[in-house]
Design an enzyme around this catalytic site. Structure first.
Site, mmCIF file in Angstrom:
data_model
loop_
_atom_site.group_PDB
_atom_site.id
_atom_site.type_symbol
_atom_site.label_atom_id
_atom_site.label_comp_id
_atom_site.label_asym_id
_atom_site.label_seq_id
_atom_site.Cartn_x
_atom_site.Cartn_y
_atom_site.Cartn_z
ATOM 1 N N SER A 96 19.593 58.307 9.028
ATOM 2 C CA SER A 96 19.034 58.557 7.843
ATOM 3 C C SER A 96 20.025 57.767 6.808
ATOM 4 O O SER A 96 21.192 58.104 6.870
ATOM 5 C CB SER A 96 18.976 60.106 7.739
ATOM 6 O OG SER A 96 18.903 60.648 6.238
ATOM 7 N N GLN B 113 -2.826 40.445 4.654
ATOM 8 C CA GLN B 113 -3.318 40.947 6.196
ATOM 9 C C GLN B 113 -3.847 39.744 7.137
ATOM 10 O O GLN B 113 -4.476 40.140 8.152
ATOM 11 C CB GLN B 113 -4.516 41.568 5.466
ATOM 12 C CG GLN B 113 -4.475 42.870 4.770
ATOM 13 C CD GLN B 113 -3.801 43.828 5.743
ATOM 14 O OE1 GLN B 113 -2.931 43.575 6.483
ATOM 15 N NE2 GLN B 113 -4.520 45.227 5.786
ATOM 16 N N ASN C 9 -0.371 31.336 0.001
ATOM 17 C CA ASN C 9 0.901 30.618 -0.301
ATOM 18 C C ASN C 9 0.974 29.555 0.894
ATOM 19 O O ASN C 9 0.408 29.693 1.736
ATOM 20 C CB ASN C 9 2.262 31.784 -0.564
ATOM 21 C CG ASN C 9 2.764 32.418 0.676
ATOM 22 O OD1 ASN C 9 2.291 31.999 1.763
ATOM 23 N ND2 ASN C 9 3.124 33.606 0.582
ATOM 24 N N ASP D 54 0.184 37.684 -7.399
ATOM 25 C CA ASP D 54 -0.834 38.396 -7.907
ATOM 26 C C ASP D 54 -1.051 38.013 -9.397
ATOM 27 O O ASP D 54 -1.951 37.984 -9.900
ATOM 28 C CB ASP D 54 -0.643 39.961 -7.714
ATOM 29 C CG ASP D 54 -0.725 40.575 -6.474
ATOM 30 O OD1 ASP D 54 -1.433 39.792 -5.335
ATOM 31 O OD2 ASP D 54 0.083 41.529 -6.032
HETATM 32 N N1 LIG Z 1 11.558 30.981 -9.121
HETATM 33 C C1 LIG Z 1 10.366 30.827 -9.595
HETATM 34 N N2 LIG Z 1 10.324 30.376 -11.110
HETATM 35 C C2 LIG Z 1 9.361 30.433 -11.684
HETATM 36 N N3 LIG Z 1 8.040 30.752 -11.200
HETATM 37 C C3 LIG Z 1 7.907 30.967 -9.892
HETATM 38 C C4 LIG Z 1 8.921 31.171 -9.224
HETATM 39 N N4 LIG Z 1 8.690 31.490 -7.927
HETATM 40 C C5 LIG Z 1 7.433 31.724 -8.063
HETATM 41 N N5 LIG Z 1 6.615 31.211 -9.248
HETATM 42 C C6 LIG Z 1 5.366 31.423 -9.306
HETATM 43 O O1 LIG Z 1 4.657 32.215 -8.807
HETATM 44 C C7 LIG Z 1 3.649 31.495 -8.127
HETATM 45 C C8 LIG Z 1 3.327 32.281 -6.742
HETATM 46 O O2 LIG Z 1 4.588 32.295 -5.988
HETATM 47 P P1 LIG Z 1 4.677 32.383 -4.604
HETATM 48 O O3 LIG Z 1 4.048 31.267 -3.874
HETATM 49 O O4 LIG Z 1 6.037 32.707 -4.248
HETATM 50 O O5 LIG Z 1 3.727 33.741 -4.375
HETATM 51 P P2 LIG Z 1 3.754 34.644 -3.048
HETATM 52 O O6 LIG Z 1 4.487 34.125 -1.934
HETATM 53 O O7 LIG Z 1 2.059 34.909 -2.872
HETATM 54 O O8 LIG Z 1 4.339 35.785 -3.641
HETATM 55 P P3 LIG Z 1 4.009 37.447 -3.424
HETATM 56 O O9 LIG Z 1 3.119 37.643 -2.339
HETATM 57 O O10 LIG Z 1 5.543 37.946 -2.984
HETATM 58 O O11 LIG Z 1 3.730 37.843 -4.787
HETATM 59 C C9 LIG Z 1 4.140 30.108 -7.832
HETATM 60 O O12 LIG Z 1 3.105 29.164 -7.666
HETATM 61 C C10 LIG Z 1 4.861 29.784 -9.194
HETATM 62 O O13 LIG Z 1 4.028 29.431 -10.348
HETATM 63 MG MG LIG Z 2 1.429 36.719 -2.071
#
Ligand SMILES: Nc1ncnc2c1ncn2[C@@H]1O[C@H](COP(=O)(O)OP(=O)(O)OP(=O)(O)O)[C@@H](O)[C@H]1O
Ligand SMILES: [Mg+2]
Length: 325
Positions: A36, A171, A193, A254
């Site tokens: 814990s 998912q 992503n 999102d």
């Molecule tokens: N360090 C950063 N600075 C500016 N923009 C960012 C950065 N990281 C991510 N982004 C923006 O956010 C978008 C989505 O990021 P990412 O690809 O990390 O999504 P993800 O992995 O689905 O994130 P999560 O599921 O954690 O919300 C990127 O295409 C970019 O435009």
């Molecule tokens: Mg994501």
């Protein structure tokens, strides 16, 4: 555009432990593990993929419909979303059950011990597009949710001829490859992503070209490397909008989807949609929690123009008649 956003709606309980979990895990006594952790901080945030996407759309003046199952504890969360412009009339309360809740404890090494309680989300497959009254939605998003619900919604959209954006992200690991493939093949757009894209390609055996034979649009976000938008004859790279400060990356993906969809609903170029996604994501990154950002469409348009050229289109966001919901 009349948009229905489906996916999780959840509370996130985030805790921080001022030590290292690894120091307390006795490998020689794993069969009697009992731990814990006294935590330093607890924050409770409103989240869930669908709620986050709808929230980002509403910040830009839209009124998307959130379709999800929630618990009796949703009252304040609902009021918050409604106040910000999200229509929650398709959100059904499941009596005697909690809204989905994520509990995460993070230590000083950023190691995390977390649990996700689906609660009301486990009932999401009870909702059906066949039972929707009123106009047929022009676009539906299918984001992480109860696996049965995701499969049902995708199938129903195909039956009803409703265009949908398939966004299985977290998912993917819980869905059979065949189900992901079926969901993707019937979709108008597929959002992932870069890591998730590799995972989908590995499990379904589909190359990018195979995916593009089915979907009109493949959008791959690549974190700080921006994003890539593919159509069958084009490939567009969208750079990030540099953050003024990085506070919390939760929900950036999102927020990107929310910003993108607002442009898409207005019928703007894919490049503009991607750039709107990038800026919406940066606002999210600069604030705590997936719904911690606040801005007016005017401010969004001003900041957008410091990085990209919209040829004046974003003015439509600032007019009351520019609403698509
Ligand atoms: N360090 C950063 N600075 C500016 N923009 C960012 C950065 N990281 C991510 N982004 C923006 O956010 C978008 C989505 O990021 P990412 O690809 O990390 O999504 P993800 O992995 O689905 O994130 P999560 O599921 O954690 O919300 C990127 O295409 C970019 O435009
Ligand atoms: Mg994501």
């Amino acid at each position: 555009m009349n948009c229905v956003i489906t996916g999780s709606v959840a509370f996130d309980y985030l805790m921080t432990f001022p030590g290292y979990f690894r120091d307390y895990i006795l490998t020689e006594q794993l069969d009697r593990l009992s731990l814990s952790f006294l935590v330093d901080t607890l924050t409770v945030q409103r989240g869930g993929n669908a709620a986050n996407i709808a929230f980002s759309m509403a910040l830009l003046g839209e009124h998307p419909h959130l379709m999800a199952t929630v618990g009796e504890d949703f009252v304040e969360f609902r009021a918050w979303l409604e106040k910000n412009g999200v229509d929650t009339s398709l959100t059904r309360v499941i009596p005697g059950v909690h809204t989905a809740t994520f509990f995460a404890n993070t230590d000083r090494a950023n190691s995390q011990i977390a649990s996700f309680y689906p609660g009301a989300m486990a009932y999401a497959a009870q909702l059906s597009f066949h039972e929707l009254n009123g106009e047929k939605p022009e676009l539906v998003t299918i984001s992480p949710n109860d696996p049965g619900a995701m499969q049902r919604y995708a199938r129903e959209c195909r039956e009803l001829g409703i265009s949908y954006l398939y966004d299985p992200s977290q998912q993917i690991v819980r869905l059979d490859a065949g189900v992901v493939r079926e969901g993707m093949e019937g979709a108008t757009a597929f959002f992932v992503n870069d890591y998730e894209l590799s995972l989908v390609q590995k499990t379904t055996g589909m190359a990018r070209a195979d995916i593009l034979e089915h979907v009109k649009l493949l959008v791959v976000t690549c974190g700080e490397n921006g994003s890539l938008i593919y159509t069958d004859n084009d490939e567009i790279h969208i750079p990030i909008v540099p953050a003024l400060r990085i506070v919390d990356p939760t929900g950036v993906g999102d927020a990107f989807r929310g910003g993108f969809l607002v442009g898409y609903g207005h019928g703007w170029s894919l490049e503009t949609c991607g750039q709107m996604g990038a800026l919406a994501a940066t606002y999210c990154l600069e604030n705590s929690g997936p719904q911690g950002q606040a801005y007016k469409p005017e401010e969004f348009a001003r900041r957008f123009r410091q990085h990209f050229d919209d040829c004046g289109k974003l003015d439509a966001l600032c007019e009351p008649t520019g609403h698509m919901g």
